[in-house]
Design a protein around this motif. Structure first.
Motif, PDB file in Angstrom:
ATOM      1  N   ALA A  28     -13.162 -38.191  20.988  1.00 35.29           N
ATOM      2  CA  ALA A  28     -13.497 -39.539  20.552  1.00 35.29           C
ATOM      3  C   ALA A  28     -14.534 -40.123  21.505  1.00 35.29           C
ATOM      4  N   ALA A  29     -15.386 -40.933  20.957  1.00 30.69           N
ATOM      5  CA  ALA A  29     -16.353 -41.643  21.771  1.00 30.69           C
ATOM      6  C   ALA A  29     -15.623 -42.729  22.558  1.00 30.69           C
ATOM      7  N   VAL A  30     -16.205 -43.134  23.683  1.00 33.45           N
ATOM      8  CA  VAL A  30     -15.561 -44.117  24.557  1.00 33.45           C
ATOM      9  C   VAL A  30     -16.511 -45.280  24.818  1.00 33.45           C
ATOM     10  N   ILE A  31     -15.985 -46.494  24.705  1.00 29.92           N
ATOM     11  CA  ILE A  31     -16.695 -47.706  25.130  1.00 29.92           C
ATOM     12  C   ILE A  31     -15.976 -48.174  26.394  1.00 29.92           C
ATOM     13  N   GLU A  32     -16.733 -48.378  27.490  1.00 30.65           N
ATOM     14  CA  GLU A  32     -16.113 -48.762  28.754  1.00 30.65           C
ATOM     15  C   GLU A  32     -17.046 -49.630  29.585  1.00 30.65           C
ATOM     16  N   LEU A  33     -16.478 -50.240  30.624  1.00 28.19           N
ATOM     17  CA  LEU A  33     -17.253 -51.013  31.587  1.00 28.19           C
ATOM     18  C   LEU A  33     -17.443 -50.181  32.845  1.00 28.19           C
ATOM     19  N   GLU A  34     -18.686 -50.030  33.283  1.00 27.07           N
ATOM     20  CA  GLU A  34     -18.970 -49.389  34.561  1.00 27.07           C
ATOM     21  C   GLU A  34     -19.074 -50.502  35.593  1.00 27.07           C
ATOM     22  N   LEU A  35     -18.209 -50.416  36.609  1.00 24.77           N
ATOM     23  CA  LEU A  35     -18.127 -51.457  37.634  1.00 24.77           C
ATOM     24  C   LEU A  35     -18.768 -50.986  38.929  1.00 24.77           C
ATOM     25  N   PRO A  36     -19.353 -51.901  39.705  1.00 26.72           N
ATOM     26  CA  PRO A  36     -19.819 -51.509  41.043  1.00 26.72           C
ATOM     27  C   PRO A  36     -18.609 -51.147  41.906  1.00 26.72           C
ATOM     28  N   ALA A  38     -17.574 -52.058  44.756  1.00 22.62           N
ATOM     29  CA  ALA A  38     -16.887 -53.185  45.399  1.00 22.62           C
ATOM     30  C   ALA A  38     -15.928 -53.892  44.442  1.00 22.62           C
ATOM     31  N   ALA A  39     -16.137 -53.750  43.131  1.00 20.10           N
ATOM     32  CA  ALA A  39     -15.297 -54.450  42.161  1.00 20.10           C
ATOM     33  C   ALA A  39     -14.095 -53.621  41.721  1.00 20.10           C
ATOM     34  N   LYS A  40     -14.038 -52.364  42.133  1.00 25.16           N
ATOM     35  CA  LYS A  40     -12.944 -51.500  41.694  1.00 25.16           C
ATOM     36  C   LYS A  40     -11.672 -51.793  42.482  1.00 25.16           C
ATOM     37  N   PRO A  41     -10.509 -51.614  41.841  1.00 22.08           N
ATOM     38  CA  PRO A  41      -9.248 -51.824  42.563  1.00 22.08           C
ATOM     39  C   PRO A  41      -9.185 -50.953  43.809  1.00 22.08           C
ATOM     40  N   GLY A  42      -8.623 -51.494  44.861  1.00 15.79           N
ATOM     41  CA  GLY A  42      -8.573 -50.778  46.129  1.00 15.79           C
ATOM     42  C   GLY A  42      -9.711 -51.193  47.044  1.00 15.79           C
ATOM     43  N   GLU A  43     -10.778 -51.679  46.489  1.00 18.50           N
ATOM     44  CA  GLU A  43     -11.917 -52.158  47.282  1.00 18.50           C
ATOM     45  C   GLU A  43     -11.798 -53.663  47.458  1.00 18.50           C
ATOM     46  N   GLY A  44     -11.922 -54.390  46.380  1.00 11.66           N
ATOM     47  CA  GLY A  44     -11.729 -55.834  46.403  1.00 11.66           C
ATOM     48  C   GLY A  44     -12.987 -56.628  46.649  1.00 11.66           C
ATOM     49  N   LEU A  45     -13.185 -57.634  45.831  1.00 18.56           N
ATOM     50  CA  LEU A  45     -14.270 -58.599  45.968  1.00 18.56           C
ATOM     51  C   LEU A  45     -13.727 -59.835  46.664  1.00 18.56           C
ATOM     52  N   THR A  52     -22.045 -57.395  38.642  1.00 14.00           N
ATOM     53  CA  THR A  52     -22.466 -57.074  37.285  1.00 14.00           C
ATOM     54  C   THR A  52     -21.764 -55.810  36.822  1.00 14.00           C
ATOM     55  N   ALA A  53     -21.183 -55.874  35.645  1.00 12.37           N
ATOM     56  CA  ALA A  53     -20.556 -54.719  35.004  1.00 12.37           C
ATOM     57  C   ALA A  53     -21.436 -54.320  33.825  1.00 12.37           C
ATOM     58  N   THR A  54     -21.604 -53.014  33.631  1.00 12.42           N
ATOM     59  CA  THR A  54     -22.416 -52.523  32.516  1.00 12.42           C
ATOM     60  C   THR A  54     -21.502 -51.999  31.427  1.00 12.42           C
ATOM     61  N   THR A 160     -13.390 -44.160  18.114  1.00  9.11           N
ATOM     62  CA  THR A 160     -13.799 -44.759  19.383  1.00  9.11           C
ATOM     63  C   THR A 160     -12.584 -45.211  20.174  1.00  9.11           C
ATOM     64  N   ILE A 161     -12.596 -44.884  21.458  1.00  7.35           N
ATOM     65  CA  ILE A 161     -11.577 -45.348  22.396  1.00  7.35           C
ATOM     66  C   ILE A 161     -12.190 -46.488  23.206  1.00  7.35           C
ATOM     67  N   TYR A 162     -11.431 -47.563  23.387  1.00  5.30           N
ATOM     68  CA  TYR A 162     -11.884 -48.703  24.182  1.00  5.30           C
ATOM     69  C   TYR A 162     -11.135 -48.665  25.507  1.00  5.30           C
ATOM     70  N   ALA A 163     -11.825 -48.248  26.572  1.00  6.24           N
ATOM     71  CA  ALA A 163     -11.198 -48.031  27.878  1.00  6.24           C
ATOM     72  C   ALA A 163     -10.998 -49.355  28.615  1.00  6.24           C
ATOM     73  N   ALA A 164      -9.850 -49.487  29.234  1.00  5.93           N
ATOM     74  CA  ALA A 164      -9.543 -50.673  30.035  1.00  5.93           C
ATOM     75  C   ALA A 164      -9.830 -50.391  31.507  1.00  5.93           C
ATOM     76  N   SER A 165     -10.099 -51.430  32.252  1.00  5.21           N
ATOM     77  CA  SER A 165     -10.281 -51.319  33.701  1.00  5.21           C
ATOM     78  C   SER A 165      -9.775 -52.624  34.312  1.00  5.21           C
ATOM     79  N   SER A 166      -9.952 -52.766  35.615  1.00  2.00           N
ATOM     80  CA  SER A 166      -9.532 -54.005  36.266  1.00  2.00           C
ATOM     81  C   SER A 166     -10.389 -54.261  37.496  1.00  2.00           C
ATOM     82  N   VAL A 167     -10.364 -55.513  37.943  1.00  8.76           N
ATOM     83  CA  VAL A 167     -11.119 -55.946  39.110  1.00  8.76           C
ATOM     84  C   VAL A 167     -10.148 -56.625  40.063  1.00  8.76           C
ATOM     85  N   GLN A 168     -10.253 -56.279  41.344  1.00 10.44           N
ATOM     86  CA  GLN A 168      -9.408 -56.895  42.363  1.00 10.44           C
ATOM     87  C   GLN A 168     -10.231 -57.880  43.178  1.00 10.44           C
TER      88      GLN A 168
END
Length: 194
Positions: A28-36, A38-45, A52-54, A160-168
């Motif tokens: 399946a195709a995937v729609i997702e957000l690419e995060l910098p 620093a925005a990924k969990p474990g790093e923290g803003l 900016t997320a793409t 299409t799969i809609y991928a989830a992510s998170s920001v810390q």
């Protein structure tokens, strides 16, 4: 039928069935957000930081002419400042139906092409966020209620799969605030004496 002919038919059928079974299933195709990073969990803003997320599509093994996606986030932690299509691969329709920062909803990021079809990995939009509170904000994607699903030029729907992510987002340490105010007061007193 003689034995040798039955054996050849058996071998041919086994070969065909084995070949079909060995073929990889369509992904399946995937729609997702690419995060910098620093925005990924474990790093923290830090609160107040901008990132900016793409929004991208990847794994499209069939060419697509467009589609739409909704985005949901925690409005106590993030604020969406803008949606840009500067690097979007799509040439016809590029729009956002509505942004509601009070509810944490981006309703229908819509894109489509007339002249080109897209497959593999492609950019859809860039989303600029500001971290306004501490915590972890999920970034959930879902099919748009406003637009058709992701389609091929023949009008076929693409799985299409809609991928989830998170920001810390981490708060500024209180000690750092106290240190900054102390240095500021010292500087103010020294300047006042002279």
């Amino acid at each position: 039928m003689n034995l040798s002919r039955r054996f050849r038919i058996f071998c041919a059928v086994t070969f065909l069935l084995g070949g079909i079974a060995a073929m990889p299933a369509a992904q399946a195709a995937v729609i997702e957000l690419e995060l910098p990073d620093a925005a990924k969990p474990g790093e923290g803003l830090a609160v107040g930081e901008v990132f900016t997320a793409t929004l991208v599509g990847r794994g499209f093994d069939r060419s697509t002419i467009g589609g739409g996606v909704n985005l949901f986030f925690d409005p106590a932690i993030l604020r969406l400042d803008s949606v840009s299509f500067q690097h979007s691969a799509f040439d016809f329709q590029k729009q956002v139906n509505a942004v509601d920062n009070r509810r944490g909803v981006v309703d229908s990021v819509l894109v489509s092409s007339i002249l080109t079809e897209h497959n593999g990995r492609f950019a859809i939009a860039e989303l600029a966020f500001t971290a306004i509170g501490a915590g972890i904000s999920p970034l959930s994607l879902a099919p748009s209620d406003f637009a058709a699903p992701w389609l091929t030029s023949l009008g076929d729907e693409i799985d299409t799969i809609y991928a989830a992510s998170s920001v810390q987002v981490v708060p500024l340490p209180p000690g750092l605030t106290l240190l900054a105010s102390g240095v500021g007061m010292t500087f103010f007193k020294m300047r006042r004496k002279s």
